[in-house]
Design a protein around this motif. Structure first.
Motif, PDB file in Angstrom:
ATOM      1  N   ASP A 211     -61.523  81.811 -16.117  1.00 28.99           N
ATOM      2  CA  ASP A 211     -61.497  83.164 -16.666  1.00 28.99           C
ATOM      3  C   ASP A 211     -61.099  84.183 -15.606  1.00 28.99           C
ATOM      4  O   ASP A 211     -60.363  85.148 -15.891  1.00 28.99           O
ATOM      5  CB  ASP A 211     -62.867  83.533 -17.240  1.00 28.99           C
ATOM      6  N   TYR A 212     -61.587  83.972 -14.390  1.00 32.28           N
ATOM      7  CA  TYR A 212     -61.233  84.896 -13.300  1.00 32.28           C
ATOM      8  C   TYR A 212     -59.735  84.838 -13.020  1.00 32.28           C
ATOM      9  O   TYR A 212     -59.073  85.873 -12.869  1.00 32.28           O
ATOM     10  CB  TYR A 212     -62.013  84.546 -12.037  1.00 32.28           C
ATOM     11  N   LYS A 213     -59.212  83.627 -12.956  1.00 36.97           N
ATOM     12  CA  LYS A 213     -57.786  83.460 -12.662  1.00 36.97           C
ATOM     13  C   LYS A 213     -56.917  84.106 -13.739  1.00 36.97           C
ATOM     14  O   LYS A 213     -55.876  84.714 -13.438  1.00 36.97           O
ATOM     15  CB  LYS A 213     -57.471  81.972 -12.536  1.00 36.97           C
ATOM     16  N   ALA A 214     -57.369  83.998 -14.989  1.00 36.56           N
ATOM     17  CA  ALA A 214     -56.599  84.572 -16.091  1.00 36.56           C
ATOM     18  C   ALA A 214     -56.687  86.096 -16.117  1.00 36.56           C
ATOM     19  O   ALA A 214     -55.692  86.785 -16.352  1.00 36.56           O
ATOM     20  CB  ALA A 214     -57.096  84.007 -17.420  1.00 36.56           C
ATOM     21  N   ALA A 215     -57.896  86.616 -15.833  1.00 38.17           N
ATOM     22  CA  ALA A 215     -58.106  88.065 -15.906  1.00 38.17           C
ATOM     23  C   ALA A 215     -57.597  88.797 -14.668  1.00 38.17           C
ATOM     24  O   ALA A 215     -57.210  89.966 -14.755  1.00 38.17           O
ATOM     25  CB  ALA A 215     -59.589  88.361 -16.109  1.00 38.17           C
ATOM     26  N   HIS A 216     -57.584  88.104 -13.533  1.00 41.73           N
ATOM     27  CA  HIS A 216     -57.187  88.758 -12.283  1.00 41.73           C
ATOM     28  C   HIS A 216     -56.228  87.849 -11.496  1.00 41.73           C
ATOM     29  O   HIS A 216     -56.604  87.259 -10.475  1.00 41.73           O
ATOM     30  CB  HIS A 216     -58.425  89.065 -11.426  1.00 41.73           C
ATOM     31  N   PRO A 217     -55.006  87.710 -11.950  1.00 36.38           N
ATOM     32  CA  PRO A 217     -54.049  86.839 -11.249  1.00 36.38           C
ATOM     33  C   PRO A 217     -53.692  87.343  -9.855  1.00 36.38           C
ATOM     34  O   PRO A 217     -53.299  86.553  -8.996  1.00 36.38           O
ATOM     35  CB  PRO A 217     -52.829  86.837 -12.170  1.00 36.38           C
ATOM     36  N   SER A 218     -53.830  88.648  -9.627  1.00 38.48           N
ATOM     37  CA  SER A 218     -53.510  89.195  -8.307  1.00 38.48           C
ATOM     38  C   SER A 218     -54.327  90.457  -8.057  1.00 38.48           C
ATOM     39  O   SER A 218     -54.818  91.096  -8.986  1.00 38.48           O
ATOM     40  CB  SER A 218     -52.015  89.511  -8.195  1.00 38.48           C
ATOM     41  N   VAL A 219     -54.474  90.780  -6.770  1.00 42.46           N
ATOM     42  CA  VAL A 219     -55.133  92.014  -6.335  1.00 42.46           C
ATOM     43  C   VAL A 219     -54.255  92.631  -5.253  1.00 42.46           C
ATOM     44  O   VAL A 219     -53.962  91.982  -4.240  1.00 42.46           O
ATOM     45  CB  VAL A 219     -56.550  91.747  -5.779  1.00 42.46           C
ATOM     46  N   ASP A 220     -53.804  93.860  -5.505  1.00 41.93           N
ATOM     47  CA  ASP A 220     -52.924  94.545  -4.551  1.00 41.93           C
ATOM     48  C   ASP A 220     -51.704  93.693  -4.202  1.00 41.93           C
ATOM     49  O   ASP A 220     -51.256  93.639  -3.051  1.00 41.93           O
ATOM     50  CB  ASP A 220     -53.684  94.910  -3.275  1.00 41.93           C
ATOM     51  N   GLY A 221     -51.203  92.995  -5.204  1.00 44.65           N
ATOM     52  CA  GLY A 221     -50.011  92.187  -5.013  1.00 44.65           C
ATOM     53  C   GLY A 221     -50.249  90.824  -4.402  1.00 44.65           C
ATOM     54  O   GLY A 221     -49.310  90.039  -4.248  1.00 44.65           O
ATOM     55  N   LYS A 222     -51.495  90.514  -4.079  1.00 42.84           N
ATOM     56  CA  LYS A 222     -51.819  89.220  -3.484  1.00 42.84           C
ATOM     57  C   LYS A 222     -52.424  88.297  -4.537  1.00 42.84           C
ATOM     58  O   LYS A 222     -53.293  88.723  -5.310  1.00 42.84           O
ATOM     59  CB  LYS A 222     -52.813  89.402  -2.340  1.00 42.84           C
ATOM     60  N   PRO A 223     -52.002  87.031  -4.601  1.00 41.67           N
ATOM     61  CA  PRO A 223     -52.569  86.089  -5.570  1.00 41.67           C
ATOM     62  C   PRO A 223     -54.066  85.920  -5.332  1.00 41.67           C
ATOM     63  O   PRO A 223     -54.516  85.835  -4.178  1.00 41.67           O
ATOM     64  CB  PRO A 223     -51.818  84.776  -5.277  1.00 41.67           C
ATOM     65  N   THR A 293     -60.041  83.200   9.064  1.00 37.88           N
ATOM     66  CA  THR A 293     -59.144  83.300   7.908  1.00 37.88           C
ATOM     67  C   THR A 293     -59.938  83.353   6.620  1.00 37.88           C
ATOM     68  O   THR A 293     -59.624  84.140   5.706  1.00 37.88           O
ATOM     69  CB  THR A 293     -58.180  82.101   7.875  1.00 37.88           C
ATOM     70  N   TRP A 294     -60.952  82.508   6.524  1.00 36.95           N
ATOM     71  CA  TRP A 294     -61.829  82.480   5.350  1.00 36.95           C
ATOM     72  C   TRP A 294     -62.482  83.848   5.137  1.00 36.95           C
ATOM     73  O   TRP A 294     -62.498  84.372   4.021  1.00 36.95           O
ATOM     74  CB  TRP A 294     -62.872  81.388   5.566  1.00 36.95           C
ATOM     75  N   GLU A 295     -62.991  84.448   6.209  1.00 36.67           N
ATOM     76  CA  GLU A 295     -63.630  85.762   6.094  1.00 36.67           C
ATOM     77  C   GLU A 295     -62.627  86.836   5.675  1.00 36.67           C
ATOM     78  O   GLU A 295     -62.960  87.735   4.893  1.00 36.67           O
ATOM     79  CB  GLU A 295     -64.285  86.153   7.418  1.00 36.67           C
ATOM     80  N   GLN A 296     -61.398  86.742   6.181  1.00 41.06           N
ATOM     81  CA  GLN A 296     -60.372  87.719   5.820  1.00 41.06           C
ATOM     82  C   GLN A 296     -60.064  87.656   4.331  1.00 41.06           C
ATOM     83  O   GLN A 296     -59.922  88.693   3.674  1.00 41.06           O
ATOM     84  CB  GLN A 296     -59.101  87.469   6.632  1.00 41.06           C
ATOM     85  N   LYS A 297     -59.973  86.465   3.789  1.00 37.34           N
ATOM     86  CA  LYS A 297     -59.699  86.315   2.363  1.00 37.34           C
ATOM     87  C   LYS A 297     -60.822  86.922   1.529  1.00 37.34           C
ATOM     88  O   LYS A 297     -60.574  87.612   0.538  1.00 37.34           O
ATOM     89  CB  LYS A 297     -59.516  84.835   2.015  1.00 37.34           C
ATOM     90  N   LEU A 298     -62.058  86.660   1.928  1.00 37.81           N
ATOM     91  CA  LEU A 298     -63.192  87.233   1.202  1.00 37.81           C
ATOM     92  C   LEU A 298     -63.181  88.751   1.305  1.00 37.81           C
ATOM     93  O   LEU A 298     -63.395  89.457   0.312  1.00 37.81           O
ATOM     94  CB  LEU A 298     -64.515  86.694   1.763  1.00 37.81           C
ATOM     95  N   SER A 299     -62.929  89.259   2.507  1.00 32.29           N
ATOM     96  CA  SER A 299     -62.964  90.701   2.752  1.00 32.29           C
ATOM     97  C   SER A 299     -61.871  91.443   1.986  1.00 32.29           C
ATOM     98  O   SER A 299     -62.039  92.612   1.622  1.00 32.29           O
ATOM     99  CB  SER A 299     -62.820  90.988   4.248  1.00 32.29           C
ATOM    100  N   ASN A 300     -60.747  90.772   1.751  1.00 30.04           N
ATOM    101  CA  ASN A 300     -59.627  91.406   1.055  1.00 30.04           C
ATOM    102  C   ASN A 300     -59.852  91.539  -0.450  1.00 30.04           C
ATOM    103  O   ASN A 300     -59.038  92.143  -1.155  1.00 30.04           O
ATOM    104  CB  ASN A 300     -58.335  90.617   1.296  1.00 30.04           C
ATOM    105  N   GLY A 301     -60.946  90.970  -0.926  1.00 30.06           N
ATOM    106  CA  GLY A 301     -61.267  91.106  -2.340  1.00 30.06           C
ATOM    107  C   GLY A 301     -60.467  90.222  -3.264  1.00 30.06           C
ATOM    108  O   GLY A 301     -60.414  90.475  -4.473  1.00 30.06           O
ATOM    109  N   ILE A 302     -59.850  89.164  -2.725  1.00 33.10           N
ATOM    110  CA  ILE A 302     -59.026  88.291  -3.569  1.00 33.10           C
ATOM    111  C   ILE A 302     -59.758  87.002  -3.961  1.00 33.10           C
ATOM    112  O   ILE A 302     -59.216  86.190  -4.709  1.00 33.10           O
ATOM    113  CB  ILE A 302     -57.704  87.924  -2.864  1.00 33.10           C
ATOM    114  N   VAL A 303     -60.994  86.824  -3.465  1.00 29.61           N
ATOM    115  CA  VAL A 303     -61.751  85.596  -3.730  1.00 29.61           C
ATOM    116  C   VAL A 303     -62.908  85.892  -4.680  1.00 29.61           C
ATOM    117  O   VAL A 303     -63.645  86.866  -4.498  1.00 29.61           O
ATOM    118  CB  VAL A 303     -62.292  84.985  -2.425  1.00 29.61           C
TER     119      VAL A 303
END
Length: 545
Positions: A211-223, A293-303
């Motif tokens: 459901d998350y993948k379908a509702a939010h395919p990208s954030v700020d242009g990032k998958p 890298t893991w922390e950066q992905k979380l911090s960017n709001g894409i996870v």
């Protein structure tokens, strides 16, 4: 202090080594029934004539956790009350290497703090580098005896003697692992469960990812990424999935302890992870993702979600909170596998026997005075001094109870390393620290007073998942033996196989690779190692009677 995470934690390693810990929570659960003493009493005694040493004494102390000088306010107060000044030896470089070098060269301090979960303690005992404490405890350690209780019996060496006192001992009831999920998105996708208290099934969790993948395919242009793992902390990752299936450190089979991966349920959890990966719900790059890298992905709001200790996502949560407020943070929830009782999940491995081992070395010329010093710090009064600071400065006694000052709580909670409360040395020296409550029922750990929204959610969802992992601690072969080499080979096989199985292209291949891993474990001498682990376990249970 929050649970150490060096996570340490964690004690759940790939072959079932336990995850554990660190850090710092201030959780509690016990009392020694001794009245708290006035913190301004100077040299006041807490256990017979054992607190103040008649002549000034300087003790050298190697503490692998800190190299700071013993000069802050709490340190000075300790010296005032005990007559002991501590000279901290710097743990420069790799502490483990320094400890081995000290042992080899016989260049030992008066007191040494070792990692209780490693083989270094046994090495020091075998070499006669640290002394038995039993007689010293009987003569000069009344508070040690009352505070530690059965922990002393369970931390004895195989010869029946105590060679160290642990810190962070006593059962910590705070949870550890969980599935960390963005609460704001969860409120959108599953509003009935976002506030916690109700677990998710694995099927429900899978649907959430979709459901998350379908509702939010990208954030700020990032998958976006429904689920990611920290490849540098696979103990926490696998430990979380083991928790869903209610697995502990070893697979107990017909009275024998076997490697956890030999449990059919472990295969189920790995196949579940593989299924999520093949459905495109897991970060494709997770296997090469370092912590940063893991922390950066979380911090960017894409996870959307990631498994592990709920404090492991602290840095990312700070960034998310600044971006979108408290509800944008990742919070720990319980996910339960098919056929598993939610109350019997095992997300919280905790050992009441402690994190570190603090010992008196053979080079110490003042063992009796040292035990008096150790006894004071382990006492009710000493615990409050170490963890709360000084009465009338950092806390007050009101209606017979220790009461922290608001500026103390705020200073310890904020992110400013120069805050006067942090610089005062409160919670700095974690020697002989007990997870429990003092004589008046207030917790030794001030963290109890600083529960934030993340802590509260983890406790609400996962407090019933904590279990005593101490029976399984350090059961492997002794270092330097042929079986220890077999043990290392088994660890290597598991480590190298698990990642490949998780990212296998189809279920049949994943199962075939799992079978191959089990065969390789046997070839590596796994059965010999398991026999030793089982024998050590049986001997431990006999020793603990």
């Amino acid at each position: 202090m929050k649970k150490k995470t060096a996570s340490i934690l964690m004690m759940l390693a790939l072959a079932g080594s336990l995850l554990a810990g660190c850090g710092n929570s201030g959780s509690n659960g016990g009392s020694n029934g001794e009245a708290a003493n006035n913190a301004n009493a100077g040299s006041q005694n807490t256990g017979g004539d054992t607190a103040k040493i008649s002549e000034p004494l300087t003790l050298t102390f190697f503490d692998k956790n800190t190299g700071d000088a013993f000069t802050n306010e709490v340190a000075k107060e300790i010296t005032k009350r005990t007559g002991v000044t501590v000279e901290i030896q710097q743990p420069t470089g790799n502490p483990a290497e320094k400890l081995n070098l000290m042992l080899a060269s016989n260049d030992l301090p008066d007191i040494v703090l070792l990692d209780r979960g490693s083989d270094i303690v046994n090495k020091y005992i075998a070499a006669g580098a640290i002394i038995p404490l039993d007689d010293l405890i009987k003569k000069f350690g009344p508070d040690v005896q009352s505070q530690y209780g059965d922990v002393l019996k369970k931390t004895r060496y195989t010869d029946g003697k105590n060679y160290y006192l642990s810190n962070w001992y006593g059962m910590d009831t705070d949870p550890v692992l969980g599935m960390n999920i963005r609460k704001d998105v969860l409120t959108e996708l599953a509003p009935d469960k976002a506030e916690g208290g109700q677990p998710f099934t694995t099927d429900e969790f899978t649907q959430l990812l979709k459901d998350y993948k379908a509702a939010h395919p990208s954030v700020d242009g990032k998958p976006t990424i429904p689920l990611t793992f920290n490849a540098e902390n696979m103990g926490a990752v696998l430990g979380t999935f083991k928790g869903m299936w209610g697995l502990k450190t070893y697979y107990e089979d017909a009275g024998k302890l076997r490697f956890d991966v030999e449990d059919p349920k472990y295969r189920e959890l790995i196949m579940y992870m593989n299924d999520l990966y093949r459905q495109g719900l897991v970060d494709r790059d997770w296997a090469v993702s370092k912590t940063q890298t893991w922390e950066q992905k979380l911090s960017n709001g894409i996870v959307f979600s990631t498994p592990g200790a709920y404090w492991d996502v602290g840095n990312a949560n700070n960034a998310l909170k600044k971006t979108g407020g408290e509800d944008m943070q990742m919070m720990a929830y319980k996910v339960v596998a098919p056929g598993v009782d939610p109350a019997k999940t095992t997300f919280g491995p905790r050992s009441p026997l402690g994190w570190d081992a603090i010992a008196i070395t053979k080079n110490n010329k003042h063992p009796e005075e040292t035990m008096k010093f150790m006894n004071y710090l382990a006492s009710d009064e000493g615990q409050y001094l170490l963890m709360w600071g000084i009465e009338g400065v950092h806390w007050d006694m009101k209606d017979g109870k220790h009461t922290p000052r608001q500026e103390t709580l705020e200073g310890l909670q904020n992110d400013n390393p120069d805050d006067p409360m942090k610089k005062a040395g409160i919670r700095k020296w974690t020697w002989f620290i007990k997870n429990g409550a003092g004589s008046d029922g207030t917790p030794y750990g001030l963290g109890q007073y600083n529960r934030n929204i993340i802590d509260k959610m983890a406790i609400k969802n996962l407090a019933d998942t904590v279990f005593d992992s101490s029976p399984y601690d350090n059961l492997g072969p002794q270092g330097g033996t042929p079986e220890s080499l077999n043990y290392q080979k088994v660890q290597d096989v598991i480590k190298q196989s698990i990642t490949k199985i998780i990212i296998a292209g189809d279920a049949a291949t994943a199962n075939s690779m799992y079978d191959a891993m089990l065969d390789q474990i046997k070839t590596a001498g796994g059965e010999k190692v398991e026999a030793i682990i089982t024998d050590n376990y049986n001997k431990r249970m006999e020793l603990w009677k």
